[in-house]
Design a protein around this motif. Structure first.
Motif, PDB file in Angstrom:
ATOM      1  N   LEU B  94      -3.031   8.817  -5.983  1.00 31.45           N
ATOM      2  CA  LEU B  94      -2.851   8.143  -4.673  1.00 31.45           C
ATOM      3  C   LEU B  94      -3.191   9.450  -3.664  1.00 31.45           C
ATOM      4  N   LEU B  95      -2.884  10.746  -4.225  1.00 30.31           N
ATOM      5  CA  LEU B  95      -3.236  11.711  -3.252  1.00 30.31           C
ATOM      6  C   LEU B  95      -4.382  12.443  -3.750  1.00 30.31           C
ATOM      7  N   SER B 226      -5.136  -1.164  -7.625  1.00 31.76           N
ATOM      8  CA  SER B 226      -5.432  -0.419  -6.345  1.00 31.76           C
ATOM      9  C   SER B 226      -5.551   1.118  -6.564  1.00 31.76           C
ATOM     10  N   LEU B 227      -4.538   1.459  -7.572  1.00 28.67           N
ATOM     11  CA  LEU B 227      -4.481   3.092  -8.020  1.00 28.67           C
ATOM     12  C   LEU B 227      -5.706   3.513  -8.698  1.00 28.67           C
ATOM     13  N   VAL B 242      -9.141  -2.934  -1.357  1.00 33.01           N
ATOM     14  CA  VAL B 242      -7.825  -2.507  -0.992  1.00 33.01           C
ATOM     15  C   VAL B 242      -7.457  -2.111   0.193  1.00 33.01           C
ATOM     16  N   SER B 243      -6.283  -2.699   0.774  1.00 35.97           N
ATOM     17  CA  SER B 243      -5.808  -2.326   1.965  1.00 35.97           C
ATOM     18  C   SER B 243      -5.123  -1.016   1.882  1.00 35.97           C
ATOM     19  N   ARG B 248      -0.849   2.570   0.507  1.00 29.80           N
ATOM     20  CA  ARG B 248      -0.526   3.998   0.614  1.00 29.80           C
ATOM     21  C   ARG B 248       1.174   4.148   0.859  1.00 29.80           C
ATOM     22  N   LEU B 249       1.446   3.329   1.871  1.00 19.84           N
ATOM     23  CA  LEU B 249       2.686   3.251   2.456  1.00 19.84           C
ATOM     24  C   LEU B 249       3.750   2.793   1.534  1.00 19.84           C
ATOM     25  N   LEU B 250       3.246   1.805   0.848  1.00 13.52           N
ATOM     26  CA  LEU B 250       4.082   0.909  -0.136  1.00 13.52           C
ATOM     27  C   LEU B 250       4.311   1.770  -1.434  1.00 13.52           C
TER      28      LEU B 250
END
Lengths: 255, 344
Positions: B94-95, B226-227, B242-243, B248-250
């Motif tokens: 993610l990061l 998404s990842l 991807v939203s 990211r927040l989720l």
């Protein structure tokens, strides 16, 4: 019907980066975006893909505003090939091309036989059928671009947006790549730096200067000594000598 | 080419079933080893008796060693290993940072501050337990990281920088509290717990941690595609449908909260979340549909054994499990670094 921009503008840091641009590509045609560095080509492509929201005006996909559409549904129609695709992840070519199937997949489900077939045919299309197992980090610049185009094709788009896809490629690979894009059964919008390549492969050209549309039309209509001098500050001579009577630009120096 | 695609496309359910069987055997073995000379068969008898409500026919003390002490401890080790490995794998992708680990969001520093405030300053007037204080601190630190990264534009790099800033801030607060008011005894207790300790494990820890792991694993696996899409960055992910902001927040929330639960019950067990996902990627390839469940099982098995080793290596003294994971993790990490050199 396809992807159109109606009087779109986009602002960054108080500056208008894209300023009142219209774009209505013929279905299945190839449209070139030309203009100097910072003229808004990349920003316009981001507006067209819906990744950025317009400050005013609208991008329409089949007549519907792209801003309100579901991201996944847009990604099944519109594919993007970015300027520099870089990753820290250790991916194979097949992995990269497989990313193009994500918008076609539901949460929880894995790759289907249909996904595998789409990946295979995309690889064949860009001439990389034998390279599925190669690691991304071992690919040359040209191979990476082709792999990204194969990924975009695996999305099975009808509209393809490419941001300077010929960057870092030698002339042979530049010609191969644009030849491929021009033949694909998609509506393509390509940001380019090379005026002669644009003249050779694009059906229509939109010339941008500081975000504003300066000229639009066929290569012969847009690429003139006057427009090149006005936008690029470069003296040029034009000869209608290219294939199919397309103009050919010879640079003479700075204005 | 066929080689790459076959190793990466092994049948996941079969591999997972084998992994879970290995995990069950590991837990049984870890419960059995130790001074009391318990056999795996006895472990099984106690579990069967408790599950069916029958009588194991064993001396109560022996049964208590198994049921009240060693089994919850081994299961908590499994939950922590699984959870930390999954968090590490998710955050690295993610990061887009191979050095990301579950503590990159400042959670462990927040937990230590919370724990110190409860133990040293007596915050909560004795009503708050150390784990509860740690959990509150972890959540506070995580909230500050989210807020900071949001204020600074919310990009990937900003999340990492916010995490580093918050980590420093809460470490300083911990040091301040210890420096000004802690006794040597209190400091020792908090430090031991912070380096990771499963010695106080009970069934409520196990249930809470297991539930948190299951929930976070479900959320993250549902976002596996998404990842994958983040491999070429946020904008490429957005172009793949991807939203980005929502996803990211989720995922940050799922991993942040899971880490907070694990850290508050077992302390900050380092290196599992950093190293293990890299090792598992070598086996499964980068696809998260395989990577996440396999990381969970591998992390669980690993930590069960490491905890057994930490318990027995200096018997009767117990080594903090975090020390053990780092001692094992660093050489493995170096090996992976050198091994992947050619691929870059």
């Amino acid at each position: 019907m396809t992807l159109t921009a109606q009087n779109v503008s986009w602002r960054a840091g108080g500056r208008l980066v894209v300023d009142g641009v219209d774009l209505e590509p013929e279905p299945l045609s190839t449209v070139g975006l030309l203009g100097p560095n910072g003229s808004g080509k990349s920003s316009l492509l981001r507006l067209l893909s819906g990744v950025r929201e317009t400050a005013s005006g609208a991008v329409l996909l089949d007549g519907e505003p792209i801003a309100g559409a579901a991201r996944r549904a847009v990604a099944r129609r519109v594919a993007v090939v970015e300027q520099n695709a870089e990753t820290e992840t250790d991916l194979t070519v097949a992995d990269v091309v497989g990313l193009g199937r994500i918008p076609h997949r539901r949460p929880w489900s894995g790759p289907s036989a249909q996904d595998d077939a789409a990946v295979r045919s995309a690889l064949e299309r860009v001439g990389m059928a034998g390279m599925a197992g190669r690691r991304w980090h071992t690919l040359s610049g040209g191979e990476r671009q082709r792999a990204q185009i194969a990924r975009a094709l695996a999305q099975e788009p009808r509209e393809l947006l490419l941001d300077e896809p010929t960057n870092h490629l030698d002339i042979g690979h530049q010609l191969d790549l644009l030849d491929l894009v021009a033949r694909l059964p998609v509506t393509a919008v390509v940001a380019l730096h090379d005026l002669n390549l644009a003249a050779m492969y694009c059906d229509r050209i939109l010339l941008l200067d500081r975000g504003r549309p300066v000229a639009a039309g066929t290569p012969a209509q847009v690429l003139t000594e006057e427009s090149i001098a006005a936008v690029y500050g470069v003296r040029a001579e034009l000869a209608p000598a290219g294939p199919g009577g397309r103009p050919w630009v010879r640079f003479l120096g700075r204005c | 080419m066929p080689e790459a695609s076959t190793t990466r496309r092994g049948p996941v359910p079969a591999a997972l079933a084998a992994g879970l069987a290995l995990l069950a055997l590991s837990v049984a073995a870890a419960v059995a080893v130790g001074p009391a000379g318990i056999s795996a068969a006895e472990v099984w008898r106690v579990v069967a008796a408790r599950a069916t409500g029958g009588d194991s026919g064993m001396p109560p003390l022996r049964e208590a060693i198994i049921w009240e002490s060693r089994l919850p401890r081994a299961l908590l080790a499994a939950a922590c290993g699984a959870g930390l490995a999954v968090c590490g794998a998710v955050l690295q992708s993610l990061l887009r940072n191979p050095l990301a680990d579950p503590f990159v969001l400042g959670v462990s520093s927040g937990a230590s501050t919370g724990a110190v405030l409860v133990v040293v300053l007596g915050l909560g007037g004795g009503l708050l337990t150390l784990p509860a204080g740690a959990f509150a601190g972890a959540c506070a630190a995580f909230a500050v990281v989210l807020l900071l990264s949001r204020l600074s534009g919310g990009t990937t790099a900003k999340v990492v920088l916010s995490g580093v800033a918050v980590m420093q801030l809460f470490s300083a607060l911990t040091s301040l509290a210890v420096f000004t008011s802690a006794s040597a005894e209190q400091t020792r207790g908090v430090l031991f717990w912070l380096m990771g300790s499963l010695s106080g494990a009970d069934w409520s820890d196990v249930l809470l941690s297991a539930a948190a792991v299951a929930a976070a694993l479900a959320v993250c696996t549902a976002s596996a595609s998404s990842l994958d899409a983040f491999a070429f960055g946020d904008e490429a992910a957005a172009a793949l449908g991807v939203s980005v902001a929502r996803t990211r927040l989720l995922l940050l929330t799922a991993t942040g909260m899971l880490t907070a639960v694990l850290v508050s019950s077992a302390g900050a067990i380092g290196f599992v979340g950093l190293v293990l996902p890299h090792a598992v990627r070598v086996l499964t390839g980068p696809g998260h549909r395989r990577l996440l469940p396999v990381s969970a099982v591998a992390g669980a098995v690993l930590l069960v054994w490491v905890d057994a080793a930490a318990r027995l290596a200096f018997d009767p003294q117990e080594l903090p499990i975090g020390v053990m994971t780092s001692l094992i993790g660093v050489p493995v990490f170096v090996y992976i670094l050198v091994r992947t050199r050619g691929a870059r």
